[in-house]
Motif scaffolding. Structure first.
Motif, PDB file in Angstrom:
ATOM      1  N   TYR A   1      -6.725   7.641   7.543  1.00  0.00           N
ATOM      2  CA  TYR A   1      -5.901   7.310   6.377  1.00  0.00           C
ATOM      3  C   TYR A   1      -6.673   6.397   5.411  1.00  0.00           C
ATOM      4  O   TYR A   1      -6.720   6.659   4.208  1.00  0.00           O
ATOM      5  CB  TYR A   1      -4.590   6.624   6.795  1.00  0.00           C
ATOM      6  N   ILE A   2      -7.266   5.317   5.932  1.00  0.00           N
ATOM      7  CA  ILE A   2      -7.955   4.348   5.067  1.00  0.00           C
ATOM      8  C   ILE A   2      -9.207   4.963   4.434  1.00  0.00           C
ATOM      9  O   ILE A   2      -9.441   4.822   3.225  1.00  0.00           O
ATOM     10  CB  ILE A   2      -8.324   3.069   5.864  1.00  0.00           C
TER      11      ILE A   2
ATOM     12  N   ARG B   1      -7.429   4.928  -4.238  1.00  0.00           N
ATOM     13  CA  ARG B   1      -6.757   3.649  -4.436  1.00  0.00           C
ATOM     14  C   ARG B   1      -7.455   2.488  -3.719  1.00  0.00           C
ATOM     15  O   ARG B   1      -6.990   1.352  -3.762  1.00  0.00           O
ATOM     16  CB  ARG B   1      -5.300   3.731  -3.965  1.00  0.00           C
ATOM     17  N   TYR B   2      -8.578   2.773  -3.051  1.00  0.00           N
ATOM     18  CA  TYR B   2      -9.339   1.757  -2.322  1.00  0.00           C
ATOM     19  C   TYR B   2     -10.710   1.710  -2.956  1.00  0.00           C
ATOM     20  O   TYR B   2     -11.507   2.626  -2.813  1.00  0.00           O
ATOM     21  CB  TYR B   2      -9.388   2.145  -0.841  1.00  0.00           C
TER      22      TYR B   2
ATOM     23  N   ILE C   1       0.838  -1.210   0.000  1.00  0.00           N
ATOM     24  CA  ILE C   1       0.000   0.000   0.000  1.00  0.00           C
ATOM     25  C   ILE C   1       0.870   1.258   0.000  1.00  0.00           C
ATOM     26  O   ILE C   1       0.634   2.190  -0.776  1.00  0.00           O
ATOM     27  CB  ILE C   1      -0.972  -0.018   1.210  1.00  0.00           C
ATOM     28  N   LYS C   2       1.881   1.270   0.827  1.00  0.00           N
ATOM     29  CA  LYS C   2       2.752   2.453   0.913  1.00  0.00           C
ATOM     30  C   LYS C   2       3.571   2.647  -0.365  1.00  0.00           C
ATOM     31  O   LYS C   2       3.999   3.761  -0.690  1.00  0.00           O
ATOM     32  CB  LYS C   2       3.687   2.358   2.126  1.00  0.00           C
TER      33      LYS C   2
ATOM     34  N   THR D   1      -7.831   9.457   3.070  1.00  0.00           N
ATOM     35  CA  THR D   1      -6.660   9.587   2.190  1.00  0.00           C
ATOM     36  C   THR D   1      -6.630   8.492   1.124  1.00  0.00           C
ATOM     37  O   THR D   1      -6.577   8.766  -0.083  1.00  0.00           O
ATOM     38  CB  THR D   1      -5.362   9.546   3.016  1.00  0.00           C
ATOM     39  N   PHE D   2      -6.671   7.232   1.569  1.00  0.00           N
ATOM     40  CA  PHE D   2      -6.530   6.087   0.679  1.00  0.00           C
ATOM     41  C   PHE D   2      -7.735   5.961  -0.268  1.00  0.00           C
ATOM     42  O   PHE D   2      -7.581   5.761  -1.473  1.00  0.00           O
ATOM     43  CB  PHE D   2      -6.375   4.822   1.543  1.00  0.00           C
TER      44      PHE D   2
ATOM     45  N   GLU E   1      -6.694   9.691  -2.689  1.00  0.00           N
ATOM     46  CA  GLU E   1      -5.845   8.972  -3.644  1.00  0.00           C
ATOM     47  C   GLU E   1      -6.650   8.040  -4.555  1.00  0.00           C
ATOM     48  O   GLU E   1      -6.143   7.617  -5.600  1.00  0.00           O
ATOM     49  CB  GLU E   1      -4.790   8.168  -2.878  1.00  0.00           C
TER      50      GLU E   1
END
Length: 384
Positions: A367-368, A378-379, A326-327, A371-372, A376
């Motif tokens: 974050y999840i 990305r989820y 993930i990072k 942000t994620f 972003e």
């Protein structure tokens, strides 16, 4: 990123009449499930789709379901019903337009009104008057079950407004159009059960699995493009969590990546009940792993040991590596059951961010979920 599917002339108002050309069970003998691999041939439709899209199927009732019901309603199957296209026999209208596999609340209330005073009316009134009891009653019954217990006649004009219209059912597409031109592959769990002395099927899954003559009958279909569940750039890594029929879009993703020569790493989590009978597309995924396209494959078969193991347990076991992916920019996809699995996977992601990212509970959740997922993007989820 994959490009969105262009609009098609075939849509809900104008579905394409496709044909089913393949229908076989993916589950082995002794499985508690009947999960089918179905291939729908698109013929000369010109339909295009992108991995991540869904196929909308407009199902119909089994003829037997309608033929069982009509005598209980006291109606002649040849009774004409006015339709926008002209008069149509009631039997055909019921087969193609009304969802008969589960009874509606408004119908049961209409039955209650028609019942003469007495013990039966009182018994049904008590059920209807209790919200939980009413929901439980509806859950296991179709129209024939209710009328067998509480016989009252209906005119066609009375009955039709009390039944729900058939709605399209959406299935995540399990194929890449580049790997299978002119076809859509589906991974369908067939719903089958016996209640009140009669065998019943889910409307759409039963129609697809048992209601079609291969290469003969026509299935009305159209593509439902995804708004967000697209593959990332070819060099981006993907983590895919798809237990059961949730595997469908990831089969499509991996087929597409193989043909495109994508360089991004791929990690698949798959789970079901038993490896021996329920490892859907096992040979194909093991082959992709041998070829190196599938970088990692982690499986969770809940009933192969005393303690049940699920995909979220495998995520936890591999938390450090998952967090590293993930990072480093991996996209995270989840497909399948929204009620339990997707919630458990979501919580496990937060736990991993906390444990392996050194974040506080609040920061891990932020974050999840923000942000994620949102910033972003990305989820990504395809849950139902």
């Amino acid at each position: 990123m994959s490009t969105p599917t262009p609009p098609s002339v075939h849509n809900r108002a104008n579905p394409f009449k496709a044909r089913l050309v393949t229908n076989y069970s993916l589950t082995g003998e002794g499985s508690n499930k009947d999960t089918r691999h179905l291939v729908v041939h698109l013929g000369a439709s010109g339909i295009n789709y992108t991995p991540g899209d869904s196929l909308a199927v407009v199902p119909r009732n089994f003829q037997k379901t309608v033929d069982d019901l009509l005598p209980h309603l006291g109606l002649d199957p040849a009774t004409l019903v006015e339709q926008p296209t002209g008069a149509v026999a009631l039997r055909d209208v019921l087969i193609h337009q009304y969802s008969l596999n589960r009874v509606s609340k408004k119908f049961v209330k209409a039955v209650l009104e028609k019942l003469p005073e007495g013990g039966k009316k009182q018994a049904l009134a008590e059920i209807v008057g209790n919200e939980q009891a009413f929901d439980d009653y509806l859950f296991t019954r179709d129209y024939t079950d209710v009328l067998a217990e509480y016989p009252v006649p209906f005119a066609a004009a009375e009955f039709l407004p009390l039944a729900n219209k058939i709605a399209p059912r959406l299935y995540s597409i399990a194929s890449s159009p580049k790997a299978h031109p002119g076809e859509v592959h589906l991974t369908v769990a067939v719903v089958s059960y016996t209640t009140h002395g009669r065998v019943k099927h889910g409307l759409a899954s039963g129609y697809l699995a048992h209601g079609q003559d291969l290469n003969k009958d026509e299935i009305p279909v159209y593509i439902q493009p995804t708004k967000h569940f697209h593959m990332p750039a070819p060099d981006a890594a993907m983590i895919m969590v798809g237990p059961g029929t949730g595997i469908a879009p990831f089969r499509a993703f991996l087929e597409e990546r193989e043909i495109d020569g994508a360089t991004g790493k791929n990690w698949l989590f798959f789970g079901d009940q038993k490896r021996a009978t329920d490892f859907l597309y096992e040979a194909q995924f093991l082959d992709l792993q041998r070829k190196g396209l599938l970088t990692r494959l982690d499986t969770a078969f809940s009933r192969d040991q005393a303690e049940k193991i699920y995909v979220q347990n495998r995520m936890q076991e591999n938390g450090a590596e998952l967090w590293k992916w993930i990072k480093e920019g991996a996209y995270f996809y989840v497909c399948g059951d929204a009620k339990r699995m997707a919630k458990d996977v979501h919580q496990k992601l937060i736990d991993i961010a906390q444990e392996h990212g050194g974040l506080s509970p609040e920061a891990a959740k932020e974050y999840i979920e923000v942000t994620f997922a949102k910033t972003e993007k990305r989820y990504l989820k395809d849950v139902y």
